[in-house]
Write an enzyme that holds these catalytic residues in place. Structure first.
Site, PDB file in Angstrom:
ATOM      1  N   CYS A 112       1.590  -1.372   0.084  1.00 36.30           N
ATOM      2  CA  CYS A 112       0.563   0.069  -0.270  1.00 36.30           C
ATOM      3  C   CYS A 112       0.438   1.737  -0.145  1.00 36.30           C
ATOM      4  O   CYS A 112       0.370   2.471  -0.129  1.00 36.30           O
ATOM      5  CB  CYS A 112      -0.971   0.027   0.982  1.00 36.30           C
ATOM      6  SG  CYS A 112      -2.031  -1.084   1.610  1.00 36.30           S
ATOM      7  N   HIS A 133      -3.599   6.645   0.761  1.00 37.94           N
ATOM      8  CA  HIS A 133      -4.396   5.897   0.759  1.00 37.94           C
ATOM      9  C   HIS A 133      -4.986   5.135   0.831  1.00 37.94           C
ATOM     10  O   HIS A 133      -6.079   5.556   2.166  1.00 37.94           O
ATOM     11  CB  HIS A 133      -2.670   4.927   0.923  1.00 37.94           C
ATOM     12  CG  HIS A 133      -3.832   2.758   0.679  1.00 37.94           C
ATOM     13  ND1 HIS A 133      -4.031   2.779  -0.143  1.00 37.94           N
ATOM     14  CD2 HIS A 133      -3.300   1.857   1.538  1.00 37.94           C
ATOM     15  CE1 HIS A 133      -4.287   1.036  -0.124  1.00 37.94           C
ATOM     16  NE2 HIS A 133      -4.200   0.847   0.734  1.00 37.94           N
ATOM     17  N   ASN A 175     -10.235  -0.586  -1.668  1.00 37.48           N
ATOM     18  CA  ASN A 175      -8.453  -0.986  -1.367  1.00 37.48           C
ATOM     19  C   ASN A 175      -7.709  -1.323  -2.480  1.00 37.48           C
ATOM     20  O   ASN A 175      -7.991  -2.565  -2.453  1.00 37.48           O
ATOM     21  CB  ASN A 175      -8.091  -1.777  -0.492  1.00 37.48           C
ATOM     22  CG  ASN A 175      -6.902  -1.392  -0.579  1.00 37.48           C
ATOM     23  OD1 ASN A 175      -5.804  -1.141  -0.863  1.00 37.48           O
ATOM     24  ND2 ASN A 175      -6.717  -1.727   0.943  1.00 37.48           N
TER      25      ASN A 175
END
Ligand code: ACO
Length: 331
Positions: A113, A258, A288
């Site tokens: 991430c 993020h 995500n």
């Protein structure tokens, strides 16, 4: 002094939308459970036969267009992903060939991430030292092939989606504008909290029928631990980035976090006493998308006119490793 800036931005999301209701037909979950805990309403899945580098190529095409450049103008490629086309070689090489390029260097970054921010930091350093002038930085993921759509895998399966985002990094003609600084961190003591252990090089061979039978081909996450550390580290690294530039939290015009989980970002915003509207979110639509989430969000805020010239932008990420980081940009 040479400063690096983002010259162009692009994104690509596969067309297929998968709602929470669609997932609830496959395993025991509900729209309410997913929305409450993550904020996600739907995500995109790539079709069978599509590679991560295919999504990246589409996002790269858009980024080049917005920079007014051709693929041949690029002098380096950095590709961040945790879902590469193959275990090796790196997806950067596949992308380079698909873009009709040869010779230019390709670097794969495996920082999950935080992958986009790690990649941006590398590009920033290359540009500032004068090594390259037109770097493609792309974050792309195909998660949908690596999720277990079962009751056992549901905690992870509901969170992730596919997509790609790309930027072109090059020298800024105005030294007061561009990437001011990037701050990267990791704590490997947490490496097993969120991981995919399918390729275990200590096993001989590294992949066996037993690996598959035991479900080790699916990612495993201790969600509560991720949440706990993320909401501490995100405000911490934002404060660090502000301090390094002599800035205050109120100086930031826009936060691009993020998109891990809406609750994590709401929690972080509250801790920093920043109004939630300043923390951009699109996780509702895409889930995500790991290394792709920040450049996808960047391309949206530019398109929507939310991010304007001279704005102070704070990008921040946290993820598997654990790894985390923040990047401050004067747009
Ligand atoms: N649907 C329905 N029920 C579920 C689901 C699901 N998709 N997933 C888990 N459950 C169940 C569990 O089995 C458990 O049931 P039980 O009480 O009968 O045992 C119950 O829900 C609660 O499970 P928990 O794991 O305790 O759920 P929690 O409230 O912690 O929420 C979640 C899970 C959403 C993953 C949460 O821990 C979280 O948000 N963590 C952060 C993780 C994250 O955001 N990761 C993103 C990837 S990492 C990154 O990008 C930073």
């Amino acid at each position: 002094m040479i400063r690096a800036k983002i010259l162009g931005v692009g994104r690509y999301l596969p067309e297929k939308r998968v709602t929470n209701f669609d997932l609830a037909k496959m395993f025991n979950t509900s729209d309410e459970w997913i929305r409450q805990r993550t904020g996600i309403v739907e995500r995109r899945y790539a079709e069978e036969g599509v590679y991560c580098s295919d999504l990246a190529r589409e996002a790269a095409r858009e980024a080049l267009k917005s920079a007014g450049m051709k693929a041949e103008d690029l002098d380096f490629i950095i590709f961040a992903t945790l879902s590469p086309d193959h275990h090796f070689p790196g997806s950067g090489c596949y992308l380079q060939a698909k873009m009709g390029l040869t010779e230019i260097g390709c670097l794969d970054i495996r920082n999950q991430c935080s992958g986009f921010l790690y990649s941006l930091a590398v590009a920033d350093a290359f540009v500032r030292m004068g090594m390259y002038k037109r770097i493609l930085v792309v974050g792309a993921e195909i998660h949908s092939s690596g999720l277990s759509f079962t009751d056992e895998g549901r905690d992870v399966a509901v969170i992730f989606g596919d997509g790609a985002g790309a930027v072109i990094v090059g020298p800024s003609d105005d030294p007061s504008r561009g990437i001011l600084s990037t701050h990267l961190h990791a704590d490997g003591r947490y490496a097993d909290i969120l991981r995919l252990e399918m390729f275990d090089i200590s096993r001989k061979p590294y992949l066996t029928h037993q690996t598959i039978d035991e479900g080790r081909i699916w990612p495993k996450m201790q969600g509560k631990e991720v949440f706990k550390v993320a909401v501490t580290k995100i405000p911490e690294v934002i404060e660090e980035a502000l301090q390094a530039n002599g800035l205050k939290i109120g100086d930031v015009d826009l936060f691009l976090p993020h998109q891990a989980n809406l609750r994590i970002n709401q929690f972080a915003a509250a801790r920093l006493e920043v109004p939630e509207e300043k923390f951009y979110s699109n996780i509702q639509r895409y889930g995500n998308t790991t290394a792709a989430s920040i450049p996808i969000a960047l391309s949206e805020v530019l398109e929507q006119g939310i991010l304007k010239e001279d704005h102070l932008l704070m990008m921040v990420a946290f993820g598997s490793g654990f790894t985390w980081g923040a990047s401050v940009i004067r747009w």
